[in-house]
Design a protein around this motif. Sequence first.
Motif, PDB file in Angstrom:
ATOM      1  N   VAL A 130       0.662  -1.196  -0.371  1.00 27.33           N
ATOM      2  CA  VAL A 130      -0.136   0.018  -0.342  1.00 27.33           C
ATOM      3  C   VAL A 130       0.711   1.231  -0.059  1.00 27.33           C
ATOM      4  O   VAL A 130       1.542   1.315   0.711  1.00 27.33           O
ATOM      5  N   ASP A 131      -0.189   2.257  -0.722  1.00 24.54           N
ATOM      6  CA  ASP A 131       1.151   3.090  -1.059  1.00 24.54           C
ATOM      7  C   ASP A 131       0.842   4.711   0.065  1.00 24.54           C
ATOM      8  O   ASP A 131       1.286   5.439   0.218  1.00 24.54           O
ATOM      9  N   TYR A 132      -0.574   4.336   0.072  1.00 21.89           N
ATOM     10  CA  TYR A 132      -1.392   5.835   1.256  1.00 21.89           C
ATOM     11  C   TYR A 132      -2.848   4.815   1.333  1.00 21.89           C
ATOM     12  O   TYR A 132      -2.761   4.639   1.007  1.00 21.89           O
ATOM     13  N   LEU A 133      -2.927   6.043   2.209  1.00 17.44           N
ATOM     14  CA  LEU A 133      -4.335   5.459   2.825  1.00 17.44           C
ATOM     15  C   LEU A 133      -5.724   5.994   2.721  1.00 17.44           C
ATOM     16  O   LEU A 133      -5.477   8.075   2.429  1.00 17.44           O
ATOM     17  N   GLY A 134      -6.841   6.192   2.628  1.00 14.06           N
ATOM     18  CA  GLY A 134      -7.988   7.508   2.509  1.00 14.06           C
ATOM     19  C   GLY A 134      -8.165   6.878   3.259  1.00 14.06           C
ATOM     20  O   GLY A 134      -8.936   6.202   3.976  1.00 14.06           O
ATOM     21  N   VAL A 135      -8.974   7.584   4.606  1.00 20.28           N
ATOM     22  CA  VAL A 135      -8.863   8.351   5.905  1.00 20.28           C
ATOM     23  C   VAL A 135     -10.645   8.653   5.781  1.00 20.28           C
ATOM     24  O   VAL A 135     -10.638   9.706   5.437  1.00 20.28           O
ATOM     25  N   GLY A 136     -11.215   7.514   7.047  1.00 20.46           N
ATOM     26  CA  GLY A 136     -12.688   8.392   6.744  1.00 20.46           C
ATOM     27  C   GLY A 136     -13.937   7.617   6.844  1.00 20.46           C
ATOM     28  O   GLY A 136     -13.888   6.538   7.391  1.00 20.46           O
ATOM     29  N   PRO A 137     -15.080   7.931   6.699  1.00 15.02           N
ATOM     30  CA  PRO A 137     -15.619   9.253   6.401  1.00 15.02           C
ATOM     31  C   PRO A 137     -14.779  10.428   7.330  1.00 15.02           C
ATOM     32  O   PRO A 137     -15.548  10.242   8.716  1.00 15.02           O
ATOM     33  N   VAL A 138     -13.831  11.319   6.770  1.00 12.78           N
ATOM     34  CA  VAL A 138     -14.508  12.856   8.150  1.00 12.78           C
ATOM     35  C   VAL A 138     -15.805  12.971   8.911  1.00 12.78           C
ATOM     36  O   VAL A 138     -16.718  13.289   9.915  1.00 12.78           O
ATOM     37  N   LYS A 139     -16.870  13.094   8.025  1.00 12.44           N
ATOM     38  CA  LYS A 139     -18.205  14.397   8.180  1.00 12.44           C
ATOM     39  C   LYS A 139     -18.728  12.844   7.410  1.00 12.44           C
ATOM     40  O   LYS A 139     -18.675  12.251   6.597  1.00 12.44           O
ATOM     41  N   ALA A 140     -19.905  13.591   7.803  1.00 12.55           N
ATOM     42  CA  ALA A 140     -21.053  12.012   7.222  1.00 12.55           C
ATOM     43  C   ALA A 140     -21.641  13.162   5.854  1.00 12.55           C
ATOM     44  O   ALA A 140     -21.312  13.437   5.076  1.00 12.55           O
TER      45      ALA A 140
END
Length: 226
Positions: A130-140
């Motif tokens: 893995v090269d990067y992470l998508g983190v969330g959802p921050v908001k709904a």
Amino acid sequence: MPKPFDLTLYLVTDPRLVAARGPGTSGLLATVEAAVRGGATMVQLRDPDAHGRALVEQARALKALLAPLGIPLIVNDRVDVAVAADADGVHLGQDDMTPADARAVLGPHRILGLSVGNPAEYASSDLAGVDYLGVGPVKATGTKADAGGAIGAAGVAAIRALTPLPLVGIGGLGTGDPGTGDPGTGVVADVIRAGADGIAVVSAICAARDPEQAARALKAAIITAR
């Protein structure tokens, strides 16, 4: 090693929202072109309803637009489509092909991203290749039906503390909060200050009256927060 990439302002496309700008791929291309003029640094093709052939055609059209500009094209979920269209990488969800299997198909030079919703999910994830992470959802968010519960900027900070991988905050960013009058840039700044390398947005650009100006405003907020 994958080619260098910049997560600062990561556009994720939505076929329903871009269709207002033209039929077929024209609305998609018009939206992405405007976003890149405004400062988008990466683009992800996400169309869960498209069949393989249609998705490959969309990906090839976007690749032709973005490659001369040096903007990486990422395909959501579909490793086969990314390879067929010679996209720059793939973004996987927790229920998709494992990153290790995806990397075996993609080879060493394409970018591989993975969605992570909270520290527990991070701890149980296969991060091989893995090269990067998508983190969330921050908001709904209403743009992804299977998104988990909102984690806020504090959730981004918690995952930032666990990993050296680049990460991008996603979920409801830049869309504003009518209850506070905040146009969305406040939460964007909070996510950057929590340690995110950038933000990923869908409706904040795809549904904007002027995608170029929306991208410009978001990127300015990111740079200011840094």
